[in-house]
Design a protein around this motif. Sequence first.
Motif, mmCIF file in Angstrom:
data_model
loop_
_atom_site.group_PDB
_atom_site.id
_atom_site.type_symbol
_atom_site.label_atom_id
_atom_site.label_comp_id
_atom_site.label_asym_id
_atom_site.label_seq_id
_atom_site.Cartn_x
_atom_site.Cartn_y
_atom_site.Cartn_z
ATOM 1 N N GLU A 182 0.837 -1.208 0.000
ATOM 2 C CA GLU A 182 0.000 0.000 0.000
ATOM 3 C C GLU A 182 0.868 1.253 0.000
ATOM 4 O O GLU A 182 0.636 2.195 -0.766
ATOM 5 C CB GLU A 182 -0.931 -0.007 1.214
ATOM 6 N N SER A 183 1.876 1.274 0.857
ATOM 7 C CA SER A 183 2.763 2.434 0.933
ATOM 8 C C SER A 183 3.515 2.646 -0.378
ATOM 9 O O SER A 183 3.661 3.787 -0.849
ATOM 10 C CB SER A 183 3.755 2.257 2.085
ATOM 11 N N GLU A 184 3.985 1.564 -1.000
ATOM 12 C CA GLU A 184 4.737 1.670 -2.245
ATOM 13 C C GLU A 184 3.865 2.190 -3.382
ATOM 14 O O GLU A 184 4.267 3.099 -4.126
ATOM 15 C CB GLU A 184 5.313 0.302 -2.618
ATOM 16 N N LEU A 185 2.681 1.645 -3.517
ATOM 17 C CA LEU A 185 1.799 2.056 -4.611
ATOM 18 C C LEU A 185 1.331 3.497 -4.438
ATOM 19 O O LEU A 185 1.118 4.208 -5.425
ATOM 20 C CB LEU A 185 0.606 1.116 -4.711
ATOM 21 N N ASN A 186 1.168 3.925 -3.198
ATOM 22 C CA ASN A 186 0.747 5.306 -2.950
ATOM 23 C C ASN A 186 1.756 6.317 -3.485
ATOM 24 O O ASN A 186 1.396 7.484 -3.725
ATOM 25 C CB ASN A 186 0.554 5.542 -1.448
#
Length: 212
Positions: A182-186
């Motif tokens: 989630e953090s990476e895609l954000n």
Amino acid sequence: MSSNEKRLAGEAAIRYVEDGAIVGVGTGSTVAYFIDALADLKDRIQGAVSSSEQSTAQLKKHGIPVLDLNATGPLALYVDGADECDPHRQLIKGGGAALTREKIVAAAAAKFVCIIDSSKRVDLLGRFPLPIEVIPMARSLVGREIARRGGHPVWRDGTVTDNGNWIIDVHGWQIADPVALESELNQLAGVVSVGLFARRPADVVLVGDQVM
């Protein structure tokens, strides 16, 4: 069985609604049962903050005031469904294309109650394609970045979110670390919101009328 479990979950979530509350309301077929049940309490609550035009229409049909989150401030409760739920109450959401507003309302709530039927329970997230809301001009850019990470991006052609954006559904991922992904895609340019609710998971999950 699925329809009955959805109804039971929607009705069971009413137990978390306190008198005088402003209730955050999600989107989808299970939430529709919750809204119907909430109508019986409409004189005991201040109103609702809605995550989609679909839910707004149903709330107004029942005479439940729909309020602006900017005016309400923090919420005590948010009730919403999910497309998948793992044993850590981390979710995939966005099958109804309302993921961004759902994520905003969930972030504003002290308690997030997720209502599902048993078919939505999984050991590992990813069987349901992961929705990602993107700015239209970034669709191909984001799609290439997803492919680089081993996912198979599919544009949900013909779907426009309530925010005027597009949805990419990512197939083929088994998501072992939802918080990290989630953090990476954000961070990808053009991504508005990711349908992983892992950094802010549900606090309570109702499967039918039973707490998971």
